[in-house]
Motif scaffolding. Structure first.
Motif, PDB file in Angstrom:
ATOM      1  N   UNK A 283      25.809 -10.190  -3.787  1.00 26.66           N
ATOM      2  CA  UNK A 283      24.456 -10.761  -3.820  1.00 26.66           C
ATOM      3  C   UNK A 283      24.289 -11.673  -2.620  1.00 26.66           C
ATOM      4  N   UNK A 284      23.032 -11.834  -2.201  1.00 25.86           N
ATOM      5  CA  UNK A 284      22.726 -12.575  -0.975  1.00 25.86           C
ATOM      6  C   UNK A 284      22.582 -14.062  -1.270  1.00 25.86           C
ATOM      7  N   UNK A 285      23.395 -14.879  -0.601  1.00 26.91           N
ATOM      8  CA  UNK A 285      23.277 -16.331  -0.731  1.00 26.91           C
ATOM      9  C   UNK A 285      22.404 -16.827   0.408  1.00 26.91           C
ATOM     10  N   UNK A 286      21.184 -17.186   0.042  1.00 28.27           N
ATOM     11  CA  UNK A 286      20.175 -17.512   1.046  1.00 28.27           C
ATOM     12  C   UNK A 286      20.532 -18.762   1.842  1.00 28.27           C
ATOM     13  N   UNK A 287      21.110 -19.747   1.169  1.00 26.78           N
ATOM     14  CA  UNK A 287      21.425 -21.009   1.844  1.00 26.78           C
ATOM     15  C   UNK A 287      22.421 -20.776   2.973  1.00 26.78           C
ATOM     16  N   UNK A 288      23.418 -19.977   2.711  1.00 28.72           N
ATOM     17  CA  UNK A 288      24.446 -19.712   3.713  1.00 28.72           C
ATOM     18  C   UNK A 288      24.104 -18.531   4.611  1.00 28.72           C
ATOM     19  N   UNK A 289      23.117 -17.735   4.208  1.00 23.15           N
ATOM     20  CA  UNK A 289      22.711 -16.591   5.018  1.00 23.15           C
ATOM     21  C   UNK A 289      23.778 -15.515   5.096  1.00 23.15           C
ATOM     22  N   UNK A 290      24.417 -15.221   3.968  1.00 28.15           N
ATOM     23  CA  UNK A 290      25.459 -14.190   3.964  1.00 28.15           C
ATOM     24  C   UNK A 290      25.593 -13.606   2.564  1.00 28.15           C
ATOM     25  N   UNK A 291      26.271 -12.438   2.506  1.00 24.08           N
ATOM     26  CA  UNK A 291      26.525 -11.781   1.231  1.00 24.08           C
ATOM     27  C   UNK A 291      27.753 -12.389   0.565  1.00 24.08           C
TER      28      UNK A 291
END
Length: 312
Positions: A283-291
């Protein structure tokens, strides 16, 4: 006066080949020597040391490595003996993202003996939930050979799905309908297909080279699906960002970019028509900008749950 040879004296054959020595024979001899020198100067795979061949194989595609193993006995033995080294290198170089989405299930023999008894217990096998159901496009795992914790069942199903999805790519590309098996019925062609896929999936559990081959098939299927859906102007969904250079690279690096999540397992072949990039377990972690990949350590946690429920 005629000469007579006694029968007691053996005949001695003193015939010999005439020595050919002329300009033409000398010229042919020089040409043959030159030709042989050129042949000896050509680098032949059979003359290369094993270490150099292995290093070269790590840069090929899995299907090329498997084809190379069919050339002769030496190459077959070399690939078989070093399948893990070659497979791990190919996955790291080409399919590192797909490998995190599609790991292999664990062998039952790799589980501790007390937990093995719990996993194959008939009561537990009969009480497993929806994941115990049999699919038309995927063969169920053999509980006597593979771990049947929830994580291993899901990873087995995902690898079988990859092979089935890849098989129907020509139909999806050309618009030919995928043949369906009526509910509650079986078809010989379908049984043969899912059995073949199960055999290859079983090989991938112990052989990283076959695991890499399965991941290569899914990368090809994903690229073809992205192209199909991007050409469909009526499909307004967010597509995976892929350029032609990404596709030609034959690596999964472009899948690291942000894109639509794909968590829903295709329970039947009808869903292949809308399937674009099936990449579960992340799943995409928006805060870190990575999967974020979620499968690591889940197998061990499932085994702990099995023991906990048994104690209850």
């Amino acid at each position: 006066m005629p000469r007579y040879v006694s029968d007691d004296e053996p005949l001695e054959d003193k015939t010999a080949a005439l020595t050919l020595k002329n300009k033409r024979t000398e010229r042919l001899k020089r040409k043959n020597i030159t030709r042989q020198q050129k042949r000896d100067a050509i680098v032949n795979l059979t003359k290369l040391p094993t270490e150099l061949i292995l290093e070269s194989l790590k840069h090929l595609r899995p299907r090329d490595v498997l084809g190379f193993s069919c050339v002769n006995r030496r190459f077959h033995s070399l690939v078989t003996a070093n399948a893990k080294v070659i497979g791990d290198a190919l996955i790291k170089r080409r399919y590192s993202i797909l490998a995190q989405c599609f790991p292999t299930p664990k062998l039952l023999s790799a589980v501790e003996a007390p937990i093995q008894a719990l996993l194959i217990d008939p009561g537990r096998q009969s009480q497993r939930s929806i994941h115990n159901r049999s699919y038309q496009h995927i063969q169920s795992p053999d509980a006597r050979q593979l771990c049947t914790c929830l994580t291993c069942i899901l990873t087995w199903n995902n690898l079988g799905l990859i092979l089935d999805f890849a098989h129907w790519q020509p139909h999806l590309d050309t618009g030919i309908p995928i043949p369906l098996v009526p509910r509650g019925q079986t078809a010989p062609w379908n049984l043969e297909l899912v059995a073949r896929n199960a055999r290859m999936t079983r090989k991938a559990v112990e052989n990283p080279l076959y695991h890499a081959a399965i991941l290569a098939l899914h990368l090809d299927s994903t690229v073809r699906a992205i192209r199909r859906h991007s050409k469909n102007r009526g499909n307004k969904r967010v597509h995976v960002d892929m350029t032609e250079s990404d596709a030609k690279a034959e690596t999964d690096g472009f899948l690291e970019k942000n894109g639509p999540p794909s968590l829903e397992f295709p329970y039947q072949r009808d869903e292949y028509y809308m399937l674009e990039a099936y990449l579960p377990n992340r799943w995409w972690r928006k805060v870190e900008g990575r999967w974020i990949y979620t499968i690591a350590g889940q197998h061990e946690r499932d085994l702990e749950l099995v023991q906990r429920f048994t104690k209850r």
